[in-house]
Structures are given as structure tokens and as C-alpha cells.
Design a protein around this motif. Structure first.
Motif, PDB file in Angstrom:
ATOM      1  N   ALA A  81    -119.407  42.135  33.817  1.00 51.80           N
ATOM      2  CA  ALA A  81    -119.328  40.778  34.355  1.00 51.80           C
ATOM      3  C   ALA A  81    -117.996  40.120  34.029  1.00 51.80           C
ATOM      4  N   ASP A  82    -117.499  40.319  32.801  1.00 51.51           N
ATOM      5  CA  ASP A  82    -116.244  39.684  32.390  1.00 51.51           C
ATOM      6  C   ASP A  82    -115.650  40.493  31.243  1.00 51.51           C
ATOM      7  N   ALA A  83    -114.892  41.523  31.584  1.00 51.90           N
ATOM      8  CA  ALA A  83    -114.330  42.417  30.567  1.00 51.90           C
ATOM      9  C   ALA A  83    -113.336  41.682  29.681  1.00 51.90           C
ATOM     10  N   SER A  84    -112.566  40.765  30.234  1.00 48.79           N
ATOM     11  CA  SER A  84    -111.566  40.037  29.454  1.00 48.79           C
ATOM     12  C   SER A  84    -112.216  39.181  28.370  1.00 48.79           C
ATOM     13  N   GLU A  85    -113.336  38.541  28.737  1.00 51.25           N
ATOM     14  CA  GLU A  85    -114.031  37.674  27.775  1.00 51.25           C
ATOM     15  C   GLU A  85    -114.558  38.497  26.601  1.00 51.25           C
ATOM     16  N   VAL A  86    -115.140  39.669  26.869  1.00 48.98           N
ATOM     17  CA  VAL A  86    -115.656  40.519  25.796  1.00 48.98           C
ATOM     18  C   VAL A  86    -114.497  41.042  24.945  1.00 48.98           C
ATOM     19  N   TRP A  87    -113.411  41.417  25.591  1.00 50.54           N
ATOM     20  CA  TRP A  87    -112.257  41.936  24.845  1.00 50.54           C
ATOM     21  C   TRP A  87    -111.731  40.881  23.876  1.00 50.54           C
ATOM     22  N   GLN A  88    -111.611  39.655  24.330  1.00 47.16           N
ATOM     23  CA  GLN A  88    -111.107  38.588  23.469  1.00 47.16           C
ATOM     24  C   GLN A  88    -112.042  38.339  22.295  1.00 47.16           C
ATOM     25  N   GLU A  89    -113.344  38.385  22.543  1.00 47.87           N
ATOM     26  CA  GLU A  89    -114.316  38.179  21.462  1.00 47.87           C
ATOM     27  C   GLU A  89    -114.196  39.272  20.414  1.00 47.87           C
ATOM     28  N   VAL A  90    -114.151  40.535  20.863  1.00 52.75           N
ATOM     29  CA  VAL A  90    -114.047  41.663  19.939  1.00 52.75           C
ATOM     30  C   VAL A  90    -112.714  41.613  19.185  1.00 52.75           C
ATOM     31  N   HIS A  91    -111.658  41.273  19.880  1.00 48.04           N
ATOM     32  CA  HIS A  91    -110.337  41.204  19.254  1.00 48.04           C
ATOM     33  C   HIS A  91    -110.317  40.160  18.140  1.00 48.04           C
ATOM     34  N   VAL A 106    -125.048  36.833   8.963  1.00 41.65           N
ATOM     35  CA  VAL A 106    -124.491  35.594   9.524  1.00 41.65           C
ATOM     36  C   VAL A 106    -124.795  35.505  11.008  1.00 41.65           C
ATOM     37  N   VAL A 107    -124.585  36.612  11.717  1.00 39.02           N
ATOM     38  CA  VAL A 107    -124.874  36.651  13.156  1.00 39.02           C
ATOM     39  C   VAL A 107    -126.352  36.373  13.412  1.00 39.02           C
ATOM     40  N   THR A 108    -127.212  36.998  12.616  1.00 40.03           N
ATOM     41  CA  THR A 108    -128.656  36.817  12.804  1.00 40.03           C
ATOM     42  C   THR A 108    -129.060  35.363  12.613  1.00 40.03           C
ATOM     43  N   ASP A 109    -128.564  34.745  11.561  1.00 41.60           N
ATOM     44  CA  ASP A 109    -128.905  33.338  11.315  1.00 41.60           C
ATOM     45  C   ASP A 109    -128.441  32.449  12.458  1.00 41.60           C
ATOM     46  N   ALA A 110    -127.212  32.651  12.918  1.00 37.65           N
ATOM     47  CA  ALA A 110    -126.683  31.826  14.008  1.00 37.65           C
ATOM     48  C   ALA A 110    -127.448  32.067  15.299  1.00 37.65           C
ATOM     49  N   TYR A 111    -127.786  33.310  15.544  1.00 35.77           N
ATOM     50  CA  TYR A 111    -128.523  33.663  16.767  1.00 35.77           C
ATOM     51  C   TYR A 111    -129.891  32.985  16.780  1.00 35.77           C
ATOM     52  N   ARG A 112    -130.617  33.101  15.679  1.00 35.85           N
ATOM     53  CA  ARG A 112    -131.974  32.538  15.629  1.00 35.85           C
ATOM     54  C   ARG A 112    -131.949  31.007  15.623  1.00 35.85           C
ATOM     55  N   ALA A 142    -120.087  32.086  15.537  1.00 35.28           N
ATOM     56  CA  ALA A 142    -119.849  31.695  16.925  1.00 35.28           C
ATOM     57  C   ALA A 142    -120.300  32.790  17.889  1.00 35.28           C
ATOM     58  N   ILE A 143    -120.063  34.044  17.523  1.00 34.81           N
ATOM     59  CA  ILE A 143    -120.498  35.155  18.377  1.00 34.81           C
ATOM     60  C   ILE A 143    -122.021  35.196  18.454  1.00 34.81           C
ATOM     61  N   GLY A 144    -122.696  35.058  17.310  1.00 37.04           N
ATOM     62  CA  GLY A 144    -124.157  35.065  17.319  1.00 37.04           C
ATOM     63  C   GLY A 144    -124.729  33.969  18.187  1.00 37.04           C
ATOM     64  N   ALA A 145    -124.168  32.753  18.061  1.00 40.64           N
ATOM     65  CA  ALA A 145    -124.666  31.621  18.856  1.00 40.64           C
ATOM     66  C   ALA A 145    -124.400  31.832  20.345  1.00 40.64           C
ATOM     67  N   TYR A 146    -123.200  32.285  20.664  1.00 38.26           N
ATOM     68  CA  TYR A 146    -122.820  32.459  22.076  1.00 38.26           C
ATOM     69  C   TYR A 146    -123.670  33.526  22.749  1.00 38.26           C
ATOM     70  N   ARG A 147    -123.874  34.641  22.055  1.00 41.15           N
ATOM     71  CA  ARG A 147    -124.670  35.717  22.661  1.00 41.15           C
ATOM     72  C   ARG A 147    -126.140  35.312  22.790  1.00 41.15           C
ATOM     73  N   VAL A 197    -126.578  42.767  19.726  1.00 45.61           N
ATOM     74  CA  VAL A 197    -125.443  42.135  19.047  1.00 45.61           C
ATOM     75  C   VAL A 197    -125.230  42.780  17.676  1.00 45.61           C
ATOM     76  N   LEU A 198    -126.320  42.991  16.942  1.00 44.67           N
ATOM     77  CA  LEU A 198    -126.194  43.627  15.632  1.00 44.67           C
ATOM     78  C   LEU A 198    -125.700  45.071  15.765  1.00 44.67           C
ATOM     79  N   HIS A 199    -126.170  45.761  16.789  1.00 43.75           N
ATOM     80  CA  HIS A 199    -125.703  47.136  17.033  1.00 43.75           C
ATOM     81  C   HIS A 199    -124.192  47.135  17.274  1.00 43.75           C
ATOM     82  N   ALA A 200    -123.713  46.149  18.038  1.00 44.08           N
ATOM     83  CA  ALA A 200    -122.282  46.051  18.313  1.00 44.08           C
ATOM     84  C   ALA A 200    -121.501  45.843  17.019  1.00 44.08           C
TER      85      ALA A 200
END
Length: 447
Positions: A69-79, A167-173, A105-110, A120-123
């Protein structure tokens, strides 16, 4: 990463002085090796990002869809995540907080995007494994004799990965809870506006999407009142598979039922306030396309506790007519006996006429039944009960006698006495209509 700089000797029984110094020196050497290799990864974090994004696309279907859907957006997040996290391996004090904020921020956004938490955790774990492998490969390539030292920081690196997964889990939930509250609040306000008849025409498309039903669908409203406060949602149970959304008001529990159209496929994305795992009650509106196609089938399957009064209105078409559906359900509820029961408006229209104009109903009862108040109350009740049962028996004295445990002639004698006292003839259709309505008014309107 603070774990990398703390002394490990405190975690083991007090060793002799010489080994203590040797272990501390070993730790310092291992950390130096880690910092050196991590700096190389940081210098080429863009290349590492490209490789990781490719791995995510191969290994995680949820991220594959996001990348497509948006390769640039994912690349920027991972970077951004790699840059701050690898920097934390080198300068934990300076970079730890921004790395954690990035992970949050990644946990909340996803969560907002609806990507599963497991994905997300697998990533993050794929990324952690790639960074660790990069540290090992870089050290083996340039300083192979130092690879053995990385063993001493391996636990710290993976603890770092686990910390950020937490941290990701807490933000996600937390984001999930916030989104669910907003959704439920929006649904509650939308449902209230539909039932009140205050929803704007421009709001109907959003209401249709939120409830997962067509704007021009067929609906019926249910109103239920319990004699005592009901602790767990609506005091009624609908037939299995009936899609309903409940809304509480001070006067009654109101349910909007979507009567599925067999010629229309069900809408997607339905929500409900009455899910036992979420808000007050059970099924989603569009979750069951096999809903009853008429209110009679619905009424036949309603189960209510003793003393609960249930009114079911007539069918209305379109979300804009839900307010009228509520009015009809309220009329049906007023036509329900005080002792409880289920009243389908379409089957009790005469009673609905009476309760819709209570002043006229009381006037009619006074005019028709007034003469009976001049006799002994016990005799009056006997005549009224006999007349009521006779109407329920469709004018059959024999069936009325069976229900009253008396002789057929006794029933006929009581009916004749009623005619004499009131001046009404039970063989004249117009009088029969008036008497029937008067009895209904007496039953429903007298306190």
C-alpha cells in the motif's frame, strides 16, 4: 542500553579479587566490541533498512499488505526505528528515551491501522535478529578473534529487544482501548440520535457504516422495562442470531433490530453495544443475515423474565425512520399489561389506539362501564372478568364457561346482566367495539 554498561559481578556469588577484575575487564572489552560493530551498522542504517523491509515483506503477511500500500511509509518507519535502536546500543543514556518513544509511536500507529499485534511484535523480533546477526557478521569479518566476546553481551541485546516489544505492546493495547472507547461512544451517540429522531440526513451514511446496515433497511424497535433494576443489560433475550443494538434510557431499554432483506447481502463492519465482551448485550446488527423477516417471528422468540414488559413496534423503513420506530415501540409498551408480557403492536392495534389517547380512553371506559360502579365491587369484577374471558374466547359462551369453571348458562346470564346495566347490546357490532375498547382502557389505564 543501560543493561550493557552495568557490572555483571554483582549477579554472581562473590568471586576472588583477581577473577573479579578479569570479568570486569572482559565486560569492558565485550562492550567495546559491541559499540564498534554497532557503529558500522549505524553508518549503513539505510542499507540495513532496505534489507529488513524486504524480509518483512517475505515473512509477515500483514506487513506485506502495508508495504504494497505504501512502501515509502514502511521504509521510513523501519529506518527511524533501526537508527534510534542501534544508536541506543552505543549511547544508551542519550538515545534510550527517543528509541522508546519511537517504539511507542509504532505500536500506537499500527494499532490504529488494524495490523495485528502479533505481526508488529514479529516485525520487531525479525529486526532484532537482523541487528544481532549484523553485529556478529561485522565482528567476524573485521575482527574474528573478538566474536567470542559478543557472547557476553548477547543477553543484553535480546533483553533490549524484549524491552521494546513490551513498549510496543503497551502502546498498542492502550491505543486499542482508546479506539474502542471512542467507537463505543460514537455508536452510543449515533444510536441515541437515531432513536430520538434527531439524526441529520447528512449523518445517515456514517450511521449506516457504523452499524453495518443499509440506510434503507427494514427495522423494528423493541422497548423493555423490568419491574426492578436489571443488573446486566437488557432484561430480555432475543432468538439466537437476531442482530440488535441496545441503548439504555431512563424510561426503558431500547433495541434496534435489523430485519434482514433476503435480496440484499449483509453489510460489513457492524458494531454493537450489547456484546457481552464489550458493551451491554449480545449480537452485532449485521452479524446475522438470517434474522427474522417479520416482527411476529421476532415476538414469538422473545424471552422475558417475570414482570418484564416488552413492546415491539411495527416495521419502519430506513434509518431516518428509527425515531418513529421508537414511538411505535413505546405505544406497544404502554399497551403491555402491568403484570408483564410481550406486546407486538401489529397484534394490539385497538389497545394502541386507547393508550395513544389516554384521556379519550378513560372517557370511553367511564361512559361504557360507569353503570357497573353502582353495584357491589365483587359483582362488578365478576361481570368484567366474565366479559373479558368471553371476548378472549371469541364470543363463545361454552369456551368461556370452561375457562371460568362454570356452566354455559351462567356465562349467558352474566352477559345479559351486563347488557341490562350498561344499555349495550353484545349482538350489536358498534356496541361490541365500544365495550372491547372500554375494557382495554380499564385494564391499561386504571391505576
Amino acid at each position: 542500553m543501560s543493561n550493557l554498561v552495568r557490572s555483571r559481578v554483582r549477579a554472581v556469588p562473590a568471586p576472588p579479587a583477581a577473577p573479579h577484575r578479569s570479568r570486569s575487564l572482559l565486560d569492558a572489552e565485550a562492550i567495546a566490541v559491541l559499540h564498534r560493530a554497532a557503529q558500522v551498522l549505524l553508518d549503513d542504517v539505510a542499507g540495513l533498512t532496505t534489507i529488513l523491509v524486504s524480509e518483512l515483506r517475505e515473512q509477515e503477511p500483514a506487513y506485506r499488505a502495508a508495504i504494497d500500500a505504501d512502501a515509502s511509509e514502511v521504509w521510513q518507519e523501519v529506518h527511524q526505528s533501526l537508527r534510534h535502536n542501534v544508536a541506543s546500543l552505543i549511547r544508551p543514556r542519550e538515545c534510550r528515551d527517543i528509541a522508546r518513544r519511537t517504539s511507542r509511536a509504532i505500536g500506537a500507529y499500527r494499532a490504529e491501522q488494524g495490523i495485528p499485534l502479533d505481526a508488529v511484535l514479529h516485525a520487531f523480533r525479525i529486526g532484532g535478529a537482523m541487528v544481532w546477526q549484523g553485529l556478529v557478521d561485522e565482528t567476524a569479518r573485521r575482527h574474528p578473534e573478538d566474536v567470542r566476546l559478543l557472547v557476553h553481551v548477547a543477553a543484553d541485546v535480546w533483553n533490549f529487544v524484549d524491552e521494546h516489544c513490551a513498549v510496543v505492546t503497551d502502546a498498542y493495547r492502550e491505543t486499542e482501548r482508546r479506539m474502542e472507547w471512542r467507537r463505543e461512544n460514537r455508536l452510543r451517540l449515533t444510536t441515541a440520535a437515531l432513536l430520538d429522531g434527531t439524526a441529520r440526513i447528512t449523518d445517515l451514511p456514517d450511521a449506516s457504516s457504523l452499524l453495518g446496515v443499509p440506510q434503507d433497511g427494514r427495522f423494528v424497535v423493541i422497548a423493555a422495562v423490568a419491574p426492578h433494576p436489571h443488573p446486566a443489560g437488557p432484561p430480555v433475550t432475543l432468538p439466537p442470531g437476531v442482530p440488535v443494538v441496545w441503548h439504555s434510557t431512563p424510561e426503558a431499554e431500547l433495541g434496534i433490530v435489523h430485519l434482514a432483506d433476503p435480496d440484499r447481502p449483509p453489510a460489513d463492519g457492524a458494531h454493537s453495544l450489547d456484546d457481552p465482551a464489550g458493551a451491554p448485550g449480545g449480537e452485532e446488527l449485521a452479524a446475522a443475515p438470517a434474522a427474522p423477516l417479520d416482527p411476529a417471528a421476532l415476538a414469538a422468540g422473545v424471552e422475558a423474565a417475570p414482570g418484564v414488559r416488552v413492546g415491539i413496534g411495527s416495521v419502519v423503513v430506513g434509518l431516518a425512520a428509527i425515531g418513529e420506530g421508537r414511538r411505535l415501540a413505546g405505544t406497544a409498551l404502554r399497551a403491555c399489561p402491568r403484570t408483564g408480557g410481550v406486546v407486538l403492536l401489529d397484534d394490539h392495534l385497538p389497545a394502541a389506539v386507547v393508550v395513544s389517547s389516554p384521556d379519550l380512553g378513560r372517557a370511553l371506559a367511564e361512559r361504557v362501564l360507569g353503570p357497573l360502579y353502582g353495584i357491589d365491587p365483587a359483582d362488578r369484577d365478576l361481570l368484567v372478568d366474565t366479559l373479558t374471558v368471553w371476548f378472549e374466547a371469541e364470543g363463545s359462551a361454552q369456551r368461556a364457561a370452561t375457562r371460568l369453571y362454570c356452566h354455559r348458562n351462567t356465562v349467558l346470564n352474566r352477559l345479559r346482566r351486563f347488557e341490562q346495566l350498561t344499555g349495550r347490546s353484545l349482538s350489536r357490532p358498534s356496541d361490541v367495539v365500544e365495550v372491547s375498547l372500554a375494557l382495554t382502557a380499564r385494564r391499561l389505564l386504571e391505576s
